[in-house]
Design an enzyme around this catalytic site. Structure first.
Site, mmCIF file in Angstrom:
data_model
loop_
_atom_site.group_PDB
_atom_site.id
_atom_site.type_symbol
_atom_site.label_atom_id
_atom_site.label_comp_id
_atom_site.label_asym_id
_atom_site.label_seq_id
_atom_site.Cartn_x
_atom_site.Cartn_y
_atom_site.Cartn_z
ATOM 1 N N SER A 58 45.644 43.938 41.231
ATOM 2 C CA SER A 58 46.365 43.795 42.491
ATOM 3 C C SER A 58 47.586 42.893 42.319
ATOM 4 C CB SER A 58 45.406 43.273 43.567
ATOM 5 O OG SER A 58 45.918 43.475 44.862
ATOM 6 N N ASP A 84 41.040 54.227 46.541
ATOM 7 C CA ASP A 84 41.904 53.044 46.605
ATOM 8 C C ASP A 84 42.735 53.040 47.882
ATOM 9 O OD1 ASP A 84 43.407 50.750 45.679
ATOM 10 O OD2 ASP A 84 43.061 51.461 43.636
ATOM 11 N N HIS A 92 39.747 49.714 45.895
ATOM 12 C CA HIS A 92 40.763 48.804 45.353
ATOM 13 C C HIS A 92 40.186 47.895 44.268
ATOM 14 C CE1 HIS A 92 44.303 46.350 45.142
ATOM 15 N NE2 HIS A 92 43.722 45.297 45.679
#
Length: 435
Positions: A193, A372, A404
């Protein structure tokens, strides 16, 4: 477990089990009162002790016979400013190889910490022992259990490039200081991320220090408009259904388009509460700041998030993760305030990495979950931009039954891919992305 590992475990001081996830105000208040650095250290250690070769502070010295292929420990690495330090977890081969590959450095996402990767450390530790190298996991400055130092940006609001440069420098300059302190020549960065975004930023500024990049659902890649729905991080349950038969799949056009279609549908169905969460995110409010402002209610809110987000974990691991998240969330706000300087409304980067990544000459691997909420289009275009710039070492994969947090949702498939990519020679292979 080997006899040496068993004897080591027997000699380690007892650590009490994690608290029950609070479900009442009284339990929440008790958890709030107990939070602090001592509790945070214990909650992190509880996750790391799942490794039989982990050596907590104060444990007996390592045996000289190298009975285990690796040892693991936690430490604080003090940076140039003695008030700044990075919390570091190290897995080190007991028999280093002169031909060892570059060590892997695992970097967490926004507001998270190195403990999130507890299901990936066993595979990474096995790789480190086999290859005679090291694996490190590091908490970014101002996050996790690293120093919570003041975060300030001096650039004016309209100076977008200045704001981005200062916010990126807060993190990547501290990572460079950490690299020097650790004596590492080059590193393979594994970033999730925001950690993926910052890994690219580091590689762009210090290109000779990065061997390759493995980017797990990286933030800040595509331009706007995109189909990212950041509020889903707070509202979506964990993606479940992973099996030992799952394997990473090259991200072809159909898989990318299917994922984007589901994201766009989620955008259309975004509820009023989700829109409020998105608005606060986009206005620079830290979700952790909001939780801290509720005081005694904070652990109750965190518990609701943890039990929903980590529903695929067993009860013991869910309690352990909840206590870990609670402690790092309730700590003093610091690096979390970077978000509005790096990401604009819509959670896209103010300086998208898709427009910057072509300068890299190293292998770059993008990984997304098939459920995701991060838009994969930027990864697809980045691989193509690398190819057009003469770098055919870009790759992109989808992990089945994962959202995610691909590394938590389907650790077996993710670990298989991590080892494959860590072992991939720097000059090998065509891009497994089919347009």
């Amino acid at each position: 477990m080997s006899d040496s590992a068993s004897s080591l475990a027997d000699s380690i001081p007892h650590l009490p089990p994690a608290r029950e996830v609070p479900s009442t105000f009284i339990a929440s208040a008790k958890s709030w009162w107990s939070a602090g650095e001592k509790s945070a250290a214990a909650s992190e250690e509880r996750l790391l002790r799942k490794l039989p070769y982990f050596r907590p502070a104060g444990s007996p010295p390592a045996t000289p016979d190298n009975a285990t292929p690796v040892t693991a420990q936690s430490s604080r690495v003090v940076l140039d400013d003695p008030r700044h330090y990075l919390n570091t977890f190290s897995i080190t081969a007991t028999s280093p190889s002169p031909e060892a590959p570059a060590p892997a450095v695992v970097l967490h996402g926004y507001g998270a910490g190195l403990g999130f990767f507890f299901q990936n450390f066993p595979a990474l530790g096995k790789w480190a022992g086999k290859r005679g190298t090291s694996v490190y996991a590091v908490d970014w400055l101002g996050m996790g259990r690293s120093a919570r130092v003041p975060f300030h940006v001096k650039a004016k609001r309209e100076d977008i490039d200045g704001r981005v440069r200062e916010a990126e420098s807060f993190f990547i300059d501290s990572l460079e200081q950490w690299r020097r302190k650790m004596g590492l020549e080059t590193m393979t960065l594994v970033g999730h991320s925001l950690g993926g975004y910052l890994s690219i930023a580091y590689a762009l500024r210090y290109p000779t220090r990065v061997n390759k990049l493995i980017l797990l659902s990286p933030a800040g890649i595509p331009r706007d408009p995109n189909s990212t729905v950041p509020s889903r991080e707070l509202t979506d349950p964990q993606t479940t259904g992973a099996t030992d038969h799952d394997h990473p799949e090259p991200a072809d056009s159909k898989r990318v388009e299917d994922l984007r279609s589901s994201q766009q549908e989620a955008q259309r169905q975004e509820s009023r509460s989700r829109k409020v969460l998105t608005y606060l995110w986009e206005q620079g409010w830290s979700p952790f700041q909001v939780v801290r402002s509720t005081l005694f209610w904070g652990p109750l809110l965190i518990g609701k998030y943890a039990t929903r987000r980590f529903i695929g974990l067993d009860e013991e691991d869910t309690r352990a993760m909840n206590e870990y998240i609670m402690n790092i969330t309730l700590a003093k706000g610091s690096g979390e305030y970077c978000i509005s300087h790096l990401l604009a409304p819509g959670a896209h980067a103010r300086r998208p990495m898709v427009d910057r990544i072509s300068a890299l000459k190293i292998p770059v691997t993008f990984v997304y979950g098939d459920h995701d909420w991060m838009d994969p289009e930027g990864g697809k275009e980045s691989v193509e931009r690398l190819r057009q710039a003469g770098n055919g070492l870009g790759r992109m994969y989808m992990i089945p039954h994962a959202g995610h947090h691909v590394y938590l949702d389907n650790p077996k498939a993710m670990n298989d891919l991590l080892i494959k990519e860590l072992d991939r020679p720097a000059g090998s292979g065509r891009t497994p992305y089919s347009a």
